[in-house]
Scaffold this active site. Structure first.
Site, PDB file in Angstrom:
ATOM      1  N   TRP A 178       1.131 -21.820 -13.507  1.00 31.92           N
ATOM      2  CA  TRP A 178       0.108 -22.757 -14.018  1.00 31.92           C
ATOM      3  C   TRP A 178       1.122 -23.524 -14.916  1.00 31.92           C
ATOM      4  O   TRP A 178       1.846 -23.177 -15.609  1.00 31.92           O
ATOM      5  CB  TRP A 178      -0.534 -21.886 -14.884  1.00 31.92           C
ATOM      6  CG  TRP A 178      -1.403 -22.895 -15.848  1.00 31.92           C
ATOM      7  CD1 TRP A 178      -2.242 -23.808 -15.342  1.00 31.92           C
ATOM      8  CD2 TRP A 178      -1.287 -23.305 -17.151  1.00 31.92           C
ATOM      9  NE1 TRP A 178      -2.881 -24.641 -16.596  1.00 31.92           N
ATOM     10  CE2 TRP A 178      -2.225 -24.370 -17.545  1.00 31.92           C
ATOM     11  CE3 TRP A 178      -0.283 -22.800 -17.980  1.00 31.92           C
ATOM     12  CZ2 TRP A 178      -2.230 -25.215 -18.644  1.00 31.92           C
ATOM     13  CZ3 TRP A 178      -0.492 -23.517 -19.406  1.00 31.92           C
ATOM     14  CH2 TRP A 178      -1.229 -24.562 -19.791  1.00 31.92           C
ATOM     15  N   GLU A 233      -2.640 -21.864 -10.428  1.00 34.38           N
ATOM     16  CA  GLU A 233      -3.883 -21.909 -10.878  1.00 34.38           C
ATOM     17  C   GLU A 233      -4.284 -23.389 -11.472  1.00 34.38           C
ATOM     18  O   GLU A 233      -3.276 -23.992 -12.265  1.00 34.38           O
ATOM     19  CB  GLU A 233      -3.625 -21.067 -12.413  1.00 34.38           C
ATOM     20  CG  GLU A 233      -4.646 -21.183 -13.268  1.00 34.38           C
ATOM     21  CD  GLU A 233      -4.391 -20.144 -14.513  1.00 34.38           C
ATOM     22  OE1 GLU A 233      -3.342 -19.597 -14.653  1.00 34.38           O
ATOM     23  OE2 GLU A 233      -5.333 -20.004 -15.513  1.00 34.38           O
ATOM     24  N   LYS A 275      -6.576 -26.344 -13.456  1.00 36.16           N
ATOM     25  CA  LYS A 275      -7.339 -26.432 -14.648  1.00 36.16           C
ATOM     26  C   LYS A 275      -8.291 -27.332 -14.840  1.00 36.16           C
ATOM     27  O   LYS A 275      -7.860 -28.587 -14.001  1.00 36.16           O
ATOM     28  CB  LYS A 275      -6.241 -26.173 -15.807  1.00 36.16           C
ATOM     29  CG  LYS A 275      -6.773 -26.375 -17.261  1.00 36.16           C
ATOM     30  CD  LYS A 275      -5.568 -25.731 -18.216  1.00 36.16           C
ATOM     31  CE  LYS A 275      -6.003 -26.006 -19.672  1.00 36.16           C
ATOM     32  NZ  LYS A 275      -5.179 -25.019 -20.434  1.00 36.16           N
ATOM     33  N   ASP A 311      -9.336 -19.192 -13.066  1.00 41.03           N
ATOM     34  CA  ASP A 311      -9.577 -18.858 -14.557  1.00 41.03           C
ATOM     35  C   ASP A 311     -11.134 -19.032 -14.948  1.00 41.03           C
ATOM     36  O   ASP A 311     -11.402 -20.200 -14.664  1.00 41.03           O
ATOM     37  CB  ASP A 311      -8.572 -19.520 -15.170  1.00 41.03           C
ATOM     38  CG  ASP A 311      -8.353 -19.145 -16.737  1.00 41.03           C
ATOM     39  OD1 ASP A 311      -9.559 -19.301 -17.556  1.00 41.03           O
ATOM     40  OD2 ASP A 311      -7.311 -18.847 -17.195  1.00 41.03           O
ATOM     41  N   HIS A 343     -11.304 -22.219 -16.711  1.00 47.13           N
ATOM     42  CA  HIS A 343     -11.113 -23.929 -16.092  1.00 47.13           C
ATOM     43  C   HIS A 343     -11.909 -24.521 -15.335  1.00 47.13           C
ATOM     44  O   HIS A 343     -11.673 -25.231 -14.307  1.00 47.13           O
ATOM     45  CB  HIS A 343      -9.551 -23.344 -15.263  1.00 47.13           C
ATOM     46  CG  HIS A 343      -8.616 -22.937 -16.241  1.00 47.13           C
ATOM     47  ND1 HIS A 343      -7.399 -22.696 -15.753  1.00 47.13           N
ATOM     48  CD2 HIS A 343      -8.661 -22.656 -17.566  1.00 47.13           C
ATOM     49  CE1 HIS A 343      -6.342 -22.216 -17.057  1.00 47.13           C
ATOM     50  NE2 HIS A 343      -7.332 -22.198 -17.850  1.00 47.13           N
ATOM     51  N   HIS A 353      -8.460 -15.054 -13.336  1.00 46.67           N
ATOM     52  CA  HIS A 353      -8.117 -14.817 -14.866  1.00 46.67           C
ATOM     53  C   HIS A 353      -9.381 -14.654 -15.598  1.00 46.67           C
ATOM     54  O   HIS A 353     -10.112 -15.565 -15.642  1.00 46.67           O
ATOM     55  CB  HIS A 353      -7.451 -15.987 -15.454  1.00 46.67           C
ATOM     56  CG  HIS A 353      -5.846 -15.847 -15.303  1.00 46.67           C
ATOM     57  ND1 HIS A 353      -5.060 -16.816 -15.889  1.00 46.67           N
ATOM     58  CD2 HIS A 353      -5.235 -15.023 -14.376  1.00 46.67           C
ATOM     59  CE1 HIS A 353      -3.903 -16.527 -15.558  1.00 46.67           C
ATOM     60  NE2 HIS A 353      -3.645 -15.448 -14.718  1.00 46.67           N
ATOM     61  N   ASP A 374     -12.347 -24.338 -22.919  1.00 42.49           N
ATOM     62  CA  ASP A 374     -11.632 -23.157 -22.332  1.00 42.49           C
ATOM     63  C   ASP A 374     -10.822 -22.274 -23.610  1.00 42.49           C
ATOM     64  O   ASP A 374      -9.507 -22.698 -23.762  1.00 42.49           O
ATOM     65  CB  ASP A 374     -10.316 -23.933 -21.858  1.00 42.49           C
ATOM     66  CG  ASP A 374      -9.452 -23.200 -20.779  1.00 42.49           C
ATOM     67  OD1 ASP A 374      -9.879 -21.699 -20.747  1.00 42.49           O
ATOM     68  OD2 ASP A 374      -8.184 -23.407 -20.811  1.00 42.49           O
ATOM     69  N   ASP A 413     -10.722 -19.344 -24.344  1.00 45.01           N
ATOM     70  CA  ASP A 413      -9.980 -17.882 -24.288  1.00 45.01           C
ATOM     71  C   ASP A 413     -10.382 -17.020 -25.412  1.00 45.01           C
ATOM     72  O   ASP A 413      -9.757 -16.122 -25.547  1.00 45.01           O
ATOM     73  CB  ASP A 413      -8.609 -18.250 -24.155  1.00 45.01           C
ATOM     74  CG  ASP A 413      -8.005 -18.859 -23.045  1.00 45.01           C
ATOM     75  OD1 ASP A 413      -7.955 -18.256 -21.792  1.00 45.01           O
ATOM     76  OD2 ASP A 413      -7.672 -20.012 -23.137  1.00 45.01           O
ATOM     77  N   ASP A 466      -7.017 -13.161 -19.075  1.00 41.25           N
ATOM     78  CA  ASP A 466      -6.458 -14.113 -19.724  1.00 41.25           C
ATOM     79  C   ASP A 466      -7.257 -14.569 -20.869  1.00 41.25           C
ATOM     80  O   ASP A 466      -8.441 -15.435 -20.908  1.00 41.25           O
ATOM     81  CB  ASP A 466      -6.258 -15.344 -18.773  1.00 41.25           C
ATOM     82  CG  ASP A 466      -5.443 -16.832 -19.537  1.00 41.25           C
ATOM     83  OD1 ASP A 466      -4.991 -16.060 -20.821  1.00 41.25           O
ATOM     84  OD2 ASP A 466      -5.198 -17.679 -18.875  1.00 41.25           O
TER      85      ASP A 466
END
Ligand code: RNT
Ligand code: ZN
Length: 418
Positions: free
Chosen positions: A186, A225, A227, A258, A261, A285, A293, A295, A325
């Site tokens: 990534w 990955e 985004k 992810d 993302h 993820h 985003d 997390d 993640d």
């Protein structure tokens, strides 16, 4: 939690599920075998152990300052070992390049090699984890806004060399553990404001990837990955979903999805069945975006259960790799891991307990009211009794009992860190 109560509830659940054609023991056996790739970076807020000045940035940001961050390799390993006592099953551990065992040496990113991960391989073997890996292009003086897509050949070559070396590290890990190591790539490359050179950046990224992937390995697998945007790189992302989806389909590389993302109303679960047809495998993820985003720690929400159900419905447990993640620095970090891992497993269990045969029968007959009704009823079937039994069988804290164990570890260990 009282053992006999868990046992009794399990027996009742078994009968209840059998009535709709679901064998809970089969589900339990399957859950036991599903490895979750636990990310190393929740333990220390994505800082790592490089002896270079970590520049931060790179489009990601941990927020919060809860005490007890793991400050070195020994503390990080100790935290993960604690986590392992509170979760069932055998799992994987995903390391970023900046977590190498560099001792007090300065090892720049274009100098990294398998030797810097020898102690990790040994530790992982001892605690029963398989390793996965990630190249790290953020948080370095040469990171800037562009790495593998940088028009400056010198900078681009630096990151190409880094990523090639990371693949060699992953290969060594895979060989050591006799199981392919999955390496995620990534990069944050993008632009804060409008750019008039999108095609140039994307074609540079394509060329860099071709160079990086030129070496074929047997013991590692690549995943790429995408985004939507990064902090301070809001207007343009070189490695967008279209870019990597196209690259992955053309070059047969795994794409990493992810959950943070994509546009917030976009379903990541819906992508599983398409990707499975055109790319070799899928890396996930699992995360929880809150408004962006962010997390946040994974919880048992619709997005996660939709995702796990799609994996099971596509019969793709052997093709979908489940990685985590999230990085929340505002709460107890060991606790964050346990909540996130357990919630992911609960979502998997719910998916494994779905009365799929009956649902498919209804669908084939055009009985859509019946399908909808059973989908709704299935949500409140006694899956939690099966979950408690899973914990009991794995000899780990049942239900909320793990809270006190985390509190004790905090008292004895993490609260003493300066
Ligand atoms: C960043 C990506 C990436 C990172 C880790 C630390 O937006 O999600 O996976 O979180 O590499
Ligand atoms: Zn990610």
């Amino acid at each position: 939690m009282k053992t006999d109560l868990v046992q009794k509830s399990y027996e009742i659940a078994k009968e209840r599920y059998a009535a709709i054609g679901v064998n809970i023991d089969t589900a339990l056996e399957q859950l036991q075998k599903i490895a979750i790739s636990i990310h190393c970076w929740q333990a220390d807020d994505v800082v790592g152990f490089e002896n270079l000045s970590n520049m931060g940035g790179g489009g990601i940001q941990a927020t919060g300052n809860y005490p007890g961050r793991a400050r070195n390799i020994a503390e990080l390993r100790s935290d993960i070992e604690k986590v392992l006592t509170l979760i069932g099953g055998s799992h994987r551990f995903s390391l970023h390049e900046i977590y190498g065992d560099f001792g007090d040496k300065v090892v720049d990113r274009d100098q990294v090699g398998p030797e810097h991960f020898a102690s990790w391989m040994q530790w992982a073997k001892e605690v029963g984890l398989k390793l996965d890996f990630n190249s790290t292009s953020f948080g370095h003086p040469k990171s800037g806004d562009l790495t593998l897509a940088n028009p400056d050949k010198e900078i681009r070559d630096f990151w190409i060399e880094h990523t090639k070396r990371c693949r060699a590290v992953a290969e060594a890990m895979g060989k050591f553990q006799d199981d392919p190591c999955i390496m995620n790539l990534w990069i944050h490359d993008g632009s804060k404001d409008l750019t008039v050179n999108k095609y140039q950046y994307r074609s540079l990224l394509e060329k860099s990837l071709d160079e990086i992937f030129a070496t074929e390995y047997k013991n590692m697998k690549d995943c790429i990955e995408s985004k939507l945007f990064g902090i301070a790189l809001e207007s343009f992302t070189v490695g967008s979903h279209d870019f990597y989806l196209g690259y992955g389909a053309k070059k047969q590389k795994m794409v990493t999805l992810d959950m943070g993302h994509f546009h917030l109303s976009e379903s990541v679960a819906d992508k599983i069945s398409s990707l499975l047809l055109f790319t070799p495998e899928i890396m996930l993820h699992v995360s929880r975006p809150v408004r962006w985003d962010s997390d946040h720690v994974v919880i048992l929400n619709d997005e996660v259960t939709d995702l796990t159900k799609e994996i099971i419905r596509a019969n793709a447990l052997n093709k979908v790799h489940i990685g985590l993640d999230f990085f929340d620095a505002s709460i107890n970090r060991v606790g964050a891991y346990v909540v996130g891992i357990r919630s992911t497993q609960k979502a998997l269990l719910q998916a494994l307990l779905e009365p799929l045969a009956k649902l498919r029968e209804y669908e084939a007959n055009g009985q859509y009211f019946e399908r909808l009704a059973l989908l709704e009823e299935a949500k409140s079937l006694p899956w939690n009794a099966v979950w408690d039994y899973f914990c009991l069988k794995n000899d780990i804290a049942v239900g909320e009992d793990y809270i006190t164990e985390i509190q004790q570890y905090e008292k004895d260990v993490t609260s003493k860190r300066g």
